[in-house]
Structures are given as C-alpha cells and as structure tokens.
Scaffold this active site. Structure first.
Site, mmCIF file in Angstrom:
data_model
loop_
_atom_site.group_PDB
_atom_site.id
_atom_site.type_symbol
_atom_site.label_atom_id
_atom_site.label_comp_id
_atom_site.label_asym_id
_atom_site.label_seq_id
_atom_site.Cartn_x
_atom_site.Cartn_y
_atom_site.Cartn_z
ATOM 1 C CG ASP A 119 -2.236 0.732 0.956
ATOM 2 O OD1 ASP A 119 -2.272 1.592 0.061
ATOM 3 O OD2 ASP A 119 -3.226 0.454 1.664
ATOM 4 C CD GLU A 170 -6.617 5.529 2.893
ATOM 5 O OE1 GLU A 170 -5.633 5.200 3.582
ATOM 6 O OE2 GLU A 170 -6.537 5.753 1.662
#
Length: 848
Positions: free
Chosen positions: A338, A538
């Site tokens: 990521d 997020e």
C-alpha cells in the site's frame, strides 16, 4: 457454490460459516473449523503456523506463458528488473521517467488525476494513459520493452472519472446481500475503467470491520466473513472474467486486487493502520475467510495492509505473505504494498526497505518515493543484500499477470474496444443496476404506524443537507480521496435524493417544499429529512466512539416537525452504524441509507414505493448500537446486546411499532475525546491540557484566566462566548503549549495529507510573527517549530503540514506536546480551534 478448504484437524466451508453466523448466541463466539488443540499451539505472540491455514490448489501455470517469461527475463537487465517492481503515482512521475527507469506500474491516488482537479474527464485520462504506455514500450536502450499497467481505486464505481456510475459503498452492498448484483456492478466498473484507459483496480476490499470507529468501515461488506466470502469470487470474476474460460481477461475485463491482506478491519480500537491484537485463529477464521473464494477465482494481485498483526507490520510479515499466501494458499500472482507502507517497517524508510521485498512484496507502491526506492533496491541487488532469486521471482510474478492480461497484445489504451467512448459511462443499463443496488441496500429500522410508503400525491417538506448533495450521499473515494466537497455539476450523470423525490412526487401530482435547514414555517403532509455523516476516507474518518454528531442540519428540529403533526421520515447517510437514538425517537420512520451514491432515485423509489413490486429487503450486515460506546459490537461475541441485531430490517408489511428509546449515550462526559482536537470552545479537549513555561518553570493552567508574569492568558469571544483565548507575551522566552501524559500517535496523520491547523488573529495594527510547533523526541524542553505570521484584526486559518514536523525529527508516534507557541518579543495573539485537519490544497506548508 460451496467451497471446502483443507485444514489440519478440521474443515472450513463458506456455507458452514454463514450458518454459524446466523445461529450464534451471545455466549457463542463465532469460530470456524479450528480444533481446540490449535489454541495452545498457535497463540504464541507474532508466530504464524502455516500448517493450520487453508491449503488451496494453485492456479495452473500456462506453459506458453512461462516460456515467454523465460525469454523476456533472459533479455532484461538488472535495472529493468528492479524497475518492474516499482509503482509510482501519476502526480509524481512523468512518461519520460517511466521509460528511463522502466517502471512496472503507475497508479493514480485519490487526488492524482491528470490536470488541475482530483478527477478528470475521459479524454484527459486516456491521453495520459497513452503517454505512459507509449513511454513504457519505447524500445530505446532495452532488448524487450514491457508495457506498464495503470492502477486506480475504483472502489464503488470508477469514481475519479467524470460522468461515471457511482454505486453504493460496500457497507450498503453488504446489506443488500446479493452476490449476483455484486458481479453485475463489477462488470460495469470494469467496462467504465476501460473507457479511461486503466488496467487495474484496487478492489475488492475483503476487510471484516470489527470496530465501527474505523474510518474505513464502509469499505467492508459485513462485520462477519460470511457475506464477504459470498461476494469475493463474484467480484473477481466480474472484473477479470472466469479463470480457465475464454472470458478470462477478455475485452471488457481488467485486473483485480484483493485487499488489504490481512486483518485491516481487526485493529485495536478500529485504528486505521493500527495493530490487530488478536489470536492467529481469529486472524485466520474471521479475516482470511473472504480471501479464499477470491484466490479460488484467481484474483491476480493481492495488496498487503498498512496494519500490523501482534505488532508486526503486515508489509514486513514474511510468514503471512510468503509462507501462508504464496505458499500454503498457492497464490502465484503478484503482491503489491500500500501507499508507502514499506516505510513503516522498523528499520525502513520510504526510500529504502529491503525487508519488505524479502518478506514477499513483489511491487512497491511508492507514490512519491519511487525514485529513491528504485535506487536503493538496485544497490541492494548489486551488493547481494537482495538475492537475484527473490528479484527474479517478483519479476516473474509481475510478468505472469501482465501476460495473462494480454497486455503485450492489447495495444495502446486508446486503441482498445470501448476506450474513449464517454457514451458508455452511466448508460441507462448501468444506472438501472446502480438504482437497483440503492433500493436493495436500504435498511428500514423503524416504520411506526406504517408511515412508509408515503403518498406521492401529497405535500412533502424535504429538509437536511444530504437531500440535494450527491457528494454527501456518495461519501469518500468520490471524485477525490476524501470526497464531499463537490457540487452536483460535477456529477453530470447523477441524480440527488432530492431530485429523485421531486420526480416521484411530480409524477403523482404532489408538491415538494425544499428547505435544507428546516427553518421555515411550512406545513406539509410529511417531512423527509436527509442528513448524516460528512464524507471521509481512511484514517480521517477514525472516531473515538459511535455517537452521531449532527452536522449541516440541526436534528433537534425533527421533534419540532412532529410537534406540528407532520410525520417525519429520516434518511440517514452514514459509513457505519451510529448511535442515533434521539433522531430515531424524533422520527416516525427511519431508514439507514448508508452511502448510496449517484442514483438518488433509488431512495425515492422506496420512500414512495413507486412500483408495487418494491419492498425493503436490505438487512443489517453490521449490528446497530444501543449506546454510543458499543463500537466493537459483533454478532456471536460475548455480551452481544445491540439495539438492532445483525440481520435486522423491516419490510413494508411489518406492523410492529418501536417504543421510545433511551437517549443516554453511555459516553462519559469527562472521557478523553479525539487526540485530533486539541482546543475548542475555549477549553483544551480530551487528553490535552494547557501549560505555560516561564523561566524554566512549567505550570498547568487550570483556570481560563492565567497570569504568569511574562505570559498571560484570558478568554475572549470569537463565535460564541469565551470560545477562544488571548495569549500575551510580555517578553521573549515563555512558551504556551497543549500537552498530554497519554501521548498521541500521529504516525498515520503525518503520512497522509494532514495539518496542524488553528484560527488566529494578531493584536494591534501590524502582523505578528510567532513560532508554532510541537515537542521533539528529547522531551518537553525540546521544541520543533516554524515561524507563522499572524494577520492583525481578522480571524484567519493557519496550517502547518504534519510531515514538516516528521521531517525535522519529531517522533510522530509519541506526541506529548501537540501545539506550542512562543514569541521572540512582546506580542499578543488570539487563538481558537486548534486541531488536526485534512490538507485543503494538497500543498505541503511549513510555516512562513
């Protein structure tokens, strides 16, 4: 289809787990196929036992593809091989650099579209796709040029493409519990990605969110793995086609990525990028189950999580990536990390991390760090720190996926069937599926006196900031990373909930009154209130509890409407279940609408039952809390006591009335609030306290008026009474700071686009310069700060990027002094609303 996976000492089947989740009681924690002997053997902290994990059959290798890989790799230089393992963000890499470094992939992050906006139109995307592709296949200087693949987060439709279909977020699709619908949605998403020239989407998210405080909870389908597992293969096949058939990677198909491996939804307190402090059995049985059907369907890439398991970063966890995923589960595609996640591994930086590569990462997502990482990777290979065997394995896996995808034969993105045809976006058939998905995702929680369906021939008052806003109804990952700040003009093929209501009412001769704030003295036959959470993505959506905090619309007005004998229907927009007892009490009907996307007509369909065949079929895939402290509320766990249980949902025919609910939230008024709000309402918040340091003596300011001689503090008004403070320095030296003994961890925030923000105004007529900062690793006497010039007379917002402090050595994982202010001489400054906030313009700012 039922898939049975081999265990040592037991069997795990998706259908068995589904049945288990449906029948467990509060005293029966969910467990699947784990033998009791394993509990003792496998509970050692941080130790993985691959032989107790599911054993899957690897996808058969195509001899022709493997032979072609051999030929390509024989012609590759070590520099070219290293380049294939690097993925750069389109905002930080040029086509010329893709060619020079022979990069394997480019991604576009949530704000990284070509052009001045975080999203772009079809032709702008496609032109950039062609430029990257042309650069990658330019043969100059290499024996074999390898095409680049371009990835993007198309997580609820291709939401960074202007005019694309925006589907409900996964939390709503989980409530729909319809695998066939999911496959249709993914087929549409793949077609619309091809329009813009993309090859790869970072989907599906197979997280099982176990704590609703997590800012990514809405990216999960359910709090248990059953629905996740039933969707995983459908998603992969919807995007890629069915492996082993002519449909696999055919026209209209793109590469899929299962993410975030593993237990991103299992972290302590729901902290994004946090630590899953759970047993290996729970890691396997709850958080790995959704991956099994995806791997059986031959998902071609797997993205590893930012998060940790038992304090070991997943990106550096060789036992899970190499031994379990690639070994035990037979995954032979490639593993991608990521966004700069490798830099979080102890001993690593964003520019240098051989540990992640050794652990099994095949491609680094190194958005802005790619060049330095390329250079360090190359140096490590040449020095022998990284073996050629590991490099060749990674490159082989990347080439295998590219060849399975037919990338070498597909040609430039603009030459592929459907590319550049904006008429394919949100075409009628696509919008019909999206609208159906909205209808199926809605969960009716209350319908006293059969308030729904409403009569469309009557007068209806519509209130709330969510009614007219497609952006609010769509949430994060919509046109931009955080979403929310976009006008309806930016959704040319979308329909707001308000417009859907208007269309339904006008068709039956009724009347719509729209008063977003609900302040008018209107009389109507019914009120529809559309409100809920503002958009987030997020870690910026992480919370300390699950209490709904009204924003944009004062929900206290709901009771006023009822008092005027107008039935109230609440349409609640949220990315998770939230404690809304006051709002439910003030409503005659209450609909959990989640984040339905760009087809607001689907909401209107259900409010007015525009077709007699329609009914509420959505059922909760996340338990609804009875108090605002029930964040980790999961069916089958001890003490399970929800307001509305997993699987709950009413239909029109349900005649039971819901009694009045308790409006005691359960939150301790003195409990610590979020570490991201330091000072508000004229007082320090949560864990933070105000201190003054004068002549080496530190004093906690317990009163709102404080006189330390050279430093004084007094309350003043900005918006409300005494909601701000006036700080006066009579000389240089004294420091005001907000400190805590319960140190805050701002690692995630400094890695993302977050800033230390505050409102201020200077005294007098001239600007005043003060130094604003944080404490550094050496303790409270050590401060890292930056000069900030405060304008006189008017309140303004001032910001310093958190990454500025990290660059200067502040330990962002252990912040004891989150805000410091000092002056080099006599000065007066008013301060208010000291907080962490998202970067408003994506520009790094380090003071003046």
């Amino acid at each position: 289809m039922t898939r049975v996976h081999k265990f040592v000492g037991g069997l795990l089947s998706v259908t068995a787990l589904t049945a288990c989740a449906a029948t467990t009681t509060a005293s029966e924690p969910i467990s699947a196929g784990s033998a009791s002997v394993e509990q003792t053997e496998a509970s050692q902290a941080g130790v993985i036992h691959p032989d107790i994990w599911p054993e899957l059959t690897p996808a058969p290798l195509d001899p022709a593809i493997e032979a072609r890989i051999d030929t390509i790799m024989a012609a590759m230089s070590v520099e070219q091989k290293v380049g294939q393992t690097i993925q750069a963000d389109s905002a930080s890499v040029t086509p010329e650099e893709v060619k020079k470094y022979r990069l394997g992939s480019v991604l576009s992050g949530g704000n990284s579209a070509p052009g001045p906006l975080p999203y772009a139109d079809t032709q702008t995307w496609l032109d950039m796709a062609d430029e990257y592709y042309a650069a990658s296949v330019d043969p100059e200087g290499v024996e074999t040029a390898i095409p680049v693949i371009w990835g993007i987060d198309a997580v609820h439709g291709h939401a960074n493409l202007l005019g694309a279909t925006i589907f409900p977020h996964n939390i709503g699709l989980g409530a729909a519990n319809n695998p066939e619908l999911i496959e249709q949605i993914m087929q549409i998403t793949a077609r619309e990605l091809i329009v813009s020239g993309h090859d790869w989407t970072f989907a599906p998210t197979l997280a099982v969110p176990r704590d609703d405080r997590w800012g990514r909870a809405y990216e999960g389908f359910a709090e248990t793995p059953d629905i996740v597992a039933s969707y995983a293969d459908q998603i992969v096949e919807g995007l890629q086609g069915e492996f082993g058939t002519d449909d696999f990677m055919s026209e209209g198909r793109i590469i899929s990525s299962a993410k975030h491996f593993i237990a991103d939804g299992g972290t302590e307190n729901g902290a994004d990028q946090g630590d899953a402090k759970i047993s290996e059995e729970e890691l396997r049985d709850i958080h790995a189950t959704g991956y099994l059907p995806a791997l059986d369907a031959q998902v071609q890439t797997v993205m590893v999580s930012f998060s940790s398991w038992q304090n070991i970063k997943m990106t550096g966890n060789k036992a899970l990536i190499t031994d379990v995923l690639k070994g035990r589960m037979g995954f032979n595609g490639f593993v991608v990390s990521d966004w700069n996640a490798h830099g979080q591994i102890p001993g690593c930086t964003n520019l240098d991390c051989p540990e992640a590569f050794d652990a099994g990462i095949d491609m680094f997502m190194a958005p802005d760090s790619w060049k330095g990482l390329y250079e360090s990777q190359l140096a490590h290979v040449k020095s022998g720190r990284l073996s050629m065997e590991r490099l060749d394995d990674a490159v082989r896996r990347i080439l295998r996926v590219k060849l399975r995808y037919g990338l070498f034969e597909r040609g430039a993105p603009s030459t592929r069937p459907g590319a550049g045809n904006a008429a394919l976006l949100a075409q009628d058939s696509h919008r019909a599926i999206a609208r159906s998905a909205v209808r199926q995702s809605l969960v009716l929680l209350k319908n006293n006196e059969a308030t729904l369906p409403l009569d469309a021939g009557k007068t209806v008052l519509v209130v709330g900031d969510g009614a007219a806003s497609i952006a609010k109804a769509s949430g994060g990952w919509t046109l931009s990373w955080q979403g929310g700040s976009h006008s309806n003009d930016e959704f040319p093929n979308g329909q707001s909930i308000l417009d859907g209501i208007r269309k339904a009412i006008e068709a039956d001769g009724g009347t719509v009154i729209f008063d977003p704030e609900g302040t008018g003295n209107h009389q109507a036959d019914a009120v529809i209130a559309v409100y809920g959470e503002d958009a987030y993505a997020e870690f910026q959506g992480d919370r300390d509890n699950v209490d709904f905090e009204p924003n944009g619309f004062d929900t206290a007005k709901l009771a006023d409407f009822k008092a005027r004998n107008m039935p109230v229907v609440s349409v609640f927009l949220s990315g998770r279940p939230l404690w809304t007892n006051p709002e439910i009490n003030a409503s005659d009907a209450f609909v959990a609408a989640w984040l339905p996307g760009s087809e607001g007509g689907g909401v209107a369909d259900m409010l007015f039952r525009t077709d007699p065949a329609f009914d509420f079929t959505g059922r909760l895939s996340f338990s609804w809390p009875k108090t605002a402290t029930q964040a980790d509320l999961n069916v089958g766990t001890a003490g399970y006591d929800p307001l509305f249980a997993y699987g709950y949902g009413l239909s029109y025919g349900n005649k039971d009335n819901l009694a009045a609910l308790s409006e005691i939230s359960g939150i301790d008024a003195n409990a610590s609030k979020s570490a991201s709000v330091l000072f508000a309402g004229g007082q320090p918040q949560g864990r933070w306290s105000l201190y003054g340091r004068v002549n080496g003596t530190q004093t906690r300011m317990t009163d709102r008026v404080w006189n330390g001689g050279a430093l004084t503090l007094a309350p003043i008004d900005r918006v409300a009474q005494e909601d701000s403070m006036r700080v006066t320095w009579r000389d240089a030296g004294p420091t005001l700071f907000l400190g805590t003994h319960d140190n805050a961890d701002w690692t995630r925030e400094s890695n993302g686009a977050m800033e230390l923000a505050f409102r201020a105004r200077g005294g007098g007529t001239a600007p005043t310069t003060i130094s604003v900062g944080m404490t550094c690793p050496d303790g409270e006497d050590c401060v890292v700060d930056f000069p900030v010039t405060i304008s006189a007379g008017e309140w303004q917002d001032y910001r310093i990027s958190l990454s500025c402090f990290a660059d200067r050595g502040v330990n962002m994982a252990s912040i004891s002094g989150g805000f410091t202010a000092r002056s080099n001489g006599p000065a007066q400054v008013d301060l208010s609303d000291i907080r962490l906030d998202s970067d408003t313009d994506a520009t790094k700012t380090c003071g003046d």
